[in-house]
Structure formats: structure tokens, C-alpha cells
Design a protein around this motif. Sequence first.
Motif, PDB file in Angstrom:
ATOM      1  N   ASP A 230      37.633  42.862  37.222  1.00 39.22           N
ATOM      2  CA  ASP A 230      36.582  43.824  37.544  1.00 39.22           C
ATOM      3  C   ASP A 230      35.861  44.377  36.325  1.00 39.22           C
ATOM      4  N   MET A 231      36.257  43.975  35.133  1.00 39.24           N
ATOM      5  CA  MET A 231      35.719  44.589  33.914  1.00 39.24           C
ATOM      6  C   MET A 231      35.612  43.572  32.797  1.00 39.24           C
TER       7      MET A 231
ATOM      8  N   ALA B 275      31.483  47.358  34.183  1.00 39.87           N
ATOM      9  CA  ALA B 275      31.994  47.153  35.538  1.00 39.87           C
ATOM     10  C   ALA B 275      31.569  45.810  36.140  1.00 39.87           C
TER      11      ALA B 275
ATOM     12  N   ILE C 251      33.345  49.465  28.184  1.00 37.85           N
ATOM     13  CA  ILE C 251      34.032  48.808  29.299  1.00 37.85           C
ATOM     14  C   ILE C 251      33.042  48.769  30.453  1.00 37.85           C
TER      15      ILE C 251
END
Length: 348
Positions: free
Chosen positions: A292-293, A259, A257
Amino acid sequence: MTTRLTIDLDALARNYALVRRTAGVEAAPAVKADGYGLGAIAAARRLVAEGATTFYVARLDEGLALRQALGSAPVIQVLDGVTDGVARPLVDAGLTPVVNSLDQAERWLAEGDGSAVTLHVDTGMNRLGVTLAEAAGLRGRLAVAQVMSHLACAAEPDHPMNAAQLAAFRDARSLFPDALASLAASAGTFLGPDYRFDQVRPGITLYGGGPFDAFDPRIAPVATVEAAILQVRHVPAGDAIGYGAAFVAETPMAVAIVAAGYADGVPRSSHPRGAAWFAGKRRRLLGRVSMDMVAVDVTGCADARPGAMMELIGPNLPVDEAAAAAGTTAYELLTRLSGRAERRRLGG
């Protein structure tokens, strides 16, 4: 720091040198849209050091900021032209308007200082510019230092519109034989000498994009976007990843995951063809890009751990290829890069 944008001004300078060698005429950089998202002032200062003397911006505010940063020497042309209420600021800042219509010409004659302008003649794009007949009517009334137009299909070298616009532009130039002439931007510069005239106006190619909307090994990458791994998850077969369950693991997977998301400039449309570069290879994006990911397949990669940085755009993942995976262009991808990434500059 979770997301980082590195801007290589040495690469920008190499691209400018390539354009100048290719064109053999003045190369006047476009630094509009904050230098295609990478910082207009820093880019322009480096380009001045490399010999640039003329710049193009889109908006009055861009021109004012550039004039303040660069001083009085460079020519700064404002592509919006003489819109309502801007004649006096243009004059006061010594900016050159690109006159796009008869209304703008009349406004400059009434409110300007009589200085020469660039006249934009529409040669078939039907976006901005006066017609050929309108241009003829301005002879002897408007002081024209330069005639310009813009190619609609230059990124497609074999498109018949290129030759048609070239012929129309030659007619426009003949109306103002003492004026400079400029037709080509990045792609047009690489169409050949017939399109270069007295000046070319490189944009995307300076910032790392290929002139024909595809990766070109002659063009040095300027922007590198990297983002940190926040977490590595082990996803069993049959489980879904991300919003809408758009991706379902067929086998057990390791998933990083990362950023960066569409708030950082990673297009939501990057799924399902997008990729990241990590530990020596391209790795596919999994599922929908979040704000955001983004999830990345790191199955079998021992180097994937929190804090490690993945490349989303850069020398291993060219901006044209990242853009194509999202169904867009390098122009859009660069200008959508978010300001929340940590920015660092090399070479300036």
C-alpha cells in the motif's frame, strides 16, 4: 482520497487521430482488458464519436458488455473466437468471431448462423491461428469477411521476422482476395504502409504507450496516476527503509511515504530504478514497494508534506518509462492498475 487515476479522453482522441492519419486506412481500436485498464465503455464511446466503427475485444463477456453499451451499429470482433458454447451468444449479440482453428471453423459451421467471420491465419507467432494449408482448405466452406494475423516482433522494426510474417500474410490474403486484410496493431502501423493493408488495430498507442515499447513524443499521455504523501520522515545516515532493508541511507534524508503500492499497480520490481515526479523534478523510489505504500526521496524539498500528491505515471513520468524502470511494458503497467484508486475522466 489517497490515490487518483485521471483518464484523459481528449488525449485518447488525439492518439486515435494520429493513428488514422498515419495509417490512411480504417483504424479499429482494441478495447480488450477493460480498455487496457482505463475503462472500455468510456473509451469506446469516445472513439465512436471520433469515427471508430469496428472494435476488438478478447473475451465474449467483453463483447457483450460493449454491444449493450454501444448498440447495434459497431462491428465488434471477439479475438477468442468460437470457443465451446459461445456460438449462440455470438449470434444473438451480433458479434463477429475471429476463427482461430479448424475446430472453431467447424463449430461455427455447425452452430453459427452462416454469417461471415474473421479468419486468423498464423504467420509465424505460433500463438493462435490456422496454418496456411488449413486456411486453403476452408475456401468455399467458411464465409470469410476478413483475414488477419498478428506480428510477433513489430516493436523491433529491424527484426527479420517482420518481413517474414509480411510475406506469409500476403500468401494468406491471396487465398481470400475478396476479404479485407488486417495485420498491424499499434507497432505494425508505424512500420510503414506495407503492413497496413485495409485495417489496423491500434491498442497501446491509443492509451498513451509508444508503439515501439518506448516513450514517443507523438503519443499523448492518457493515464495519470497520483498518490498522496502520508508522512514525511527524517531518516539518519545508516538507517534502512522498507522491507528487507533493501535501501540504506548513506546520508541524512527526508523520505515521503506515499499511499500507493503494488496493490495499486506500482510494480514491486520498481526498486531500484523507479521514480516519482514531485515539485518539478523526478525523485527516486527508495527500497521495496510495499502493498500500500512506497518511499520517495524528498531530501531538500520544502513542498513535501502530508496530503500533497505525487505523480507516478503521467505527462512528467511517461508510462513507457515507468514500465521500463520496473522491467515491464506499458501494456502490463496499465492493465494492472487497481480499481481502488479514485477515477476521474476528462473530456467525456
